[in-house]
Design a protein around this motif. Structure first.
Motif, mmCIF file in Angstrom:
data_model
loop_
_atom_site.group_PDB
_atom_site.id
_atom_site.type_symbol
_atom_site.label_atom_id
_atom_site.label_comp_id
_atom_site.label_asym_id
_atom_site.label_seq_id
_atom_site.Cartn_x
_atom_site.Cartn_y
_atom_site.Cartn_z
ATOM 1 N N PRO A 312 0.819 -1.213 0.000
ATOM 2 C CA PRO A 312 0.000 0.000 0.000
ATOM 3 C C PRO A 312 0.857 1.270 0.000
ATOM 4 O O PRO A 312 2.037 1.243 0.345
ATOM 5 N N GLN A 313 0.224 2.380 -0.391
ATOM 6 C CA GLN A 313 0.831 3.720 -0.335
ATOM 7 C C GLN A 313 2.025 3.878 -1.287
ATOM 8 O O GLN A 313 2.883 4.728 -1.095
ATOM 9 N N LYS A 377 -10.325 -2.271 2.126
ATOM 10 C CA LYS A 377 -10.704 -0.862 2.092
ATOM 11 C C LYS A 377 -10.017 -0.107 0.961
ATOM 12 O O LYS A 377 -10.489 0.933 0.520
ATOM 13 N N HIS A 378 -8.882 -0.612 0.505
ATOM 14 C CA HIS A 378 -8.122 0.090 -0.515
ATOM 15 C C HIS A 378 -7.898 -0.833 -1.715
ATOM 16 O O HIS A 378 -7.580 -2.014 -1.549
ATOM 17 N N TRP A 379 -8.074 -0.296 -2.899
ATOM 18 C CA TRP A 379 -7.866 -1.074 -4.115
ATOM 19 C C TRP A 379 -7.384 -0.152 -5.211
ATOM 20 O O TRP A 379 -7.331 1.059 -5.079
ATOM 21 N N ARG A 416 -6.995 -4.425 -22.340
ATOM 22 C CA ARG A 416 -7.629 -3.183 -21.896
ATOM 23 C C ARG A 416 -8.734 -3.424 -20.866
ATOM 24 O O ARG A 416 -9.382 -2.483 -20.430
ATOM 25 N N LEU A 417 -8.948 -4.686 -20.466
ATOM 26 C CA LEU A 417 -9.995 -4.985 -19.489
ATOM 27 C C LEU A 417 -9.633 -4.404 -18.127
ATOM 28 O O LEU A 417 -8.584 -4.712 -17.573
ATOM 29 N N PRO A 418 -10.496 -3.534 -17.552
ATOM 30 C CA PRO A 418 -10.189 -2.978 -16.224
ATOM 31 C C PRO A 418 -10.316 -4.060 -15.146
ATOM 32 O O PRO A 418 -11.298 -4.810 -15.115
ATOM 33 N N LEU A 419 -9.329 -4.108 -14.282
ATOM 34 C CA LEU A 419 -9.331 -5.068 -13.180
ATOM 35 C C LEU A 419 -9.239 -4.303 -11.869
ATOM 36 O O LEU A 419 -8.379 -3.441 -11.698
ATOM 37 N N LEU A 420 -10.134 -4.647 -10.940
ATOM 38 C CA LEU A 420 -10.084 -4.084 -9.595
ATOM 39 C C LEU A 420 -9.286 -5.062 -8.736
ATOM 40 O O LEU A 420 -9.671 -6.227 -8.615
ATOM 41 N N VAL A 421 -8.180 -4.603 -8.136
ATOM 42 C CA VAL A 421 -7.316 -5.506 -7.380
ATOM 43 C C VAL A 421 -6.977 -4.893 -6.034
ATOM 44 O O VAL A 421 -6.981 -3.673 -5.850
#
Length: 458
Positions: A312-313, A377-379, A416-421
């Motif tokens: 993170p960060q 909480k963060h992605w 180009r597929l958006p991925l939430l990780v």
């Protein structure tokens, strides 16, 4: 209760003679008892008291009733009163939090701001007194253990944290209600406490009473005491790891390192605390670090040279020779991410709401429901990487490549597929394709986080 409270105050140091105390009063039994008890001790301990009530903007007329009750209670005891109104729904939506989380954060923000204003008036320190009881401490310990917390999380509620003090932490909820009964003092009841929408309510209404009746009548007291033991253990390991970190952690420019064998030779619990000190040294705040990050760092230390993980960060961890090295990711250099950028604007909007029986998620593939407590909480949003896979229902994982093939996605669209990780690279949602079963809404869900993708569709 007066004698018990005086003894508890003396032992805990939460309230001392001459203190200025800002009382957080909701109007419920606990906070009403807090006001009465401290007012009864005001002259004896030379206390200065003020009352603050936070209106969350959630419960309509019932919330106005609560505010009026606390205002009248403060007036009856001739205590200064302040009402603060906040918009919890808006904060939950903007900060991607549950209503419970957003309400807690806004409540403490209002209390700290009021305490600081009072300090400027009186020129001395102002404490904030909340009405957490022994039952609250026990509930927190069990909830944290159930969610997989380590010692720090399972330590429950401290009697003192900075300017925050909890004078009733050794008083049970039953003792609070008996005290109010003897005083002939009524209180208001938040009707949401009677629902099963929140995990804490189910624990309070169903689970803890069964512990008392079926296992041990003193179970709640023992759980609260266990939290204090956990806190002592956490403080011990924190100190031990701090001493070891002074010897083992080395700074080289903007990076920090620790010999991997020195780290791996420690028991897991000590190495976890050592890793937290390593993160401190590089400037990575602990608030975003979970047990999964620590496990990933330990695993990385055991791997071959050149492997790295994102933290993170904007920090990176890498195995370099015989050391584990942490540094901030470089904008131009070998640590820069190599995946292709997403074309055009992309956005994830979120809203949080309680789960209700029979509620069905929308059919739009660009709108997904997740369990708010399970979801990190963060992605971040990125495009695919080699080895990406997603958790499936019933266990196991499937590769992103296989999912794309099954969906007959054109080859020229796949990059180009958006991925939430998550921060650790775990796939949460292949936008428009599939979400991870690890975060799905199920019968244990109390709060839903709805995520809506409003960027370019592939």
């Amino acid at each position: 209760m007066r004698d018990k409270l005086l003894r508890a105050l003396g032992e805990s140091g939460t309230v001392r003679r001459g203190d200025a105390l800002l009382l957080a009063v909701s109007g419920g039994a606990d906070s009403t008892a807090l006001l009465l008890a401290l007012h009864a001790l005001r002259e004896e301990l030379a206390l200065s008291l003020r009352v603050l009530h936070v209106h969350h903007g959630l419960r309509g007329e019932a919330a106005e009733r609560d505010a009026d009750f606390v205002r009248a209670l403060a007036a009856r005891y001739e205590l200064p009163f302040e009402l603060v109104r906040v918009d919890v729904r808006r904060a939950a939506r903007e900060e991607r939090q549950s209503l419970e989380e957003a309400g807690r954060e806004l409540r403490y923000r209002a209390l700290f701001a009021a305490a600081e204003r009072w300090e400027k008036e009186c020129g001395g320190k102002v404490k904030i007194a909340t009405a957490h009881t022994e039952d609250d401490a026990a509930e927190t310990v069990l909830l944290q253990l159930a969610r997989g917390s380590g010692l720090k999380g399972a330590a429950g509620i401290p009697a003192i944290r900075g300017r925050l003090v909890r004078p009733l932490l050794e008083v049970s909820r039953a003792e609070v209600e008996a005290y109010l009964g003897r005083r002939g003092q009524n209180f208001v009841e938040d009707e949401s406490n009677a629902t099963d929408s929140f995990a804490r309510n189910r624990l309070r209404r169903d689970i803890l009473p069964r512990f008392r009746t079926d296992i041990n009548s003193e179970a709640v007291r023992h759980f609260a005491r266990a939290g204090r033991y956990f806190r002592e253990a956490d403080e011990y390991f924190e100190t031990l790891a701090g001493e070891k970190a002074q010897v083992l952690v080395r700074r080289e420019g903007s990076s920090v390192r620790i010999a991997r064998q020195a780290l791996l030779s420690e028991p897991d619990i000590v190495s976890s605390y050592l890793l937290r000190h390593l993160l401190d040294a590089v400037g990575c705040a602990r608030k975003d670090i979970s047990a999964r990050h620590l496990e990933a760092l330990r695993s990385l230390a055991a791997k071959e040279h050149g492997k790295r993980i994102a933290l993170p960060q904007g920090f990176l961890a890498e195995r370099c020779g015989e050391a584990l090295v942490l540094r901030r990711a470089e904008k131009n250099g070998k640590c820069e991410s190599q995946e292709k950028p997403l074309p055009g604007p992309e956005a994830i909007t979120a809203r949080s709401f309680p789960r209700t029986a029979g509620a069905e998620p929308p059919k739009d593939p660009y709108v997904q429901w997740f369990d708010s407590d399970k979801l990190p909480k963060h992605w971040e949003i990125r495009t695919r990487r080699s080895g990406d896979k997603i958790a499936m229902q019933g266990g196991g994982h499937k590769s992103l490549r296989a999912l794309m093939t099954e969906a007959k996605m054109p080859l020229d669209s796949r990059d180009r597929l958006p991925l939430l990780v998550s921060e650790t690279g775990e796939l949460i949602w292949a936008v428009g394709l599939r979400s991870s079963a690890a975060y799905w809404v199920d019968e244990t869900t109390t709060d839903i986080l709805e995520l809506r993708y409003e960027g370019e569709k592939v």
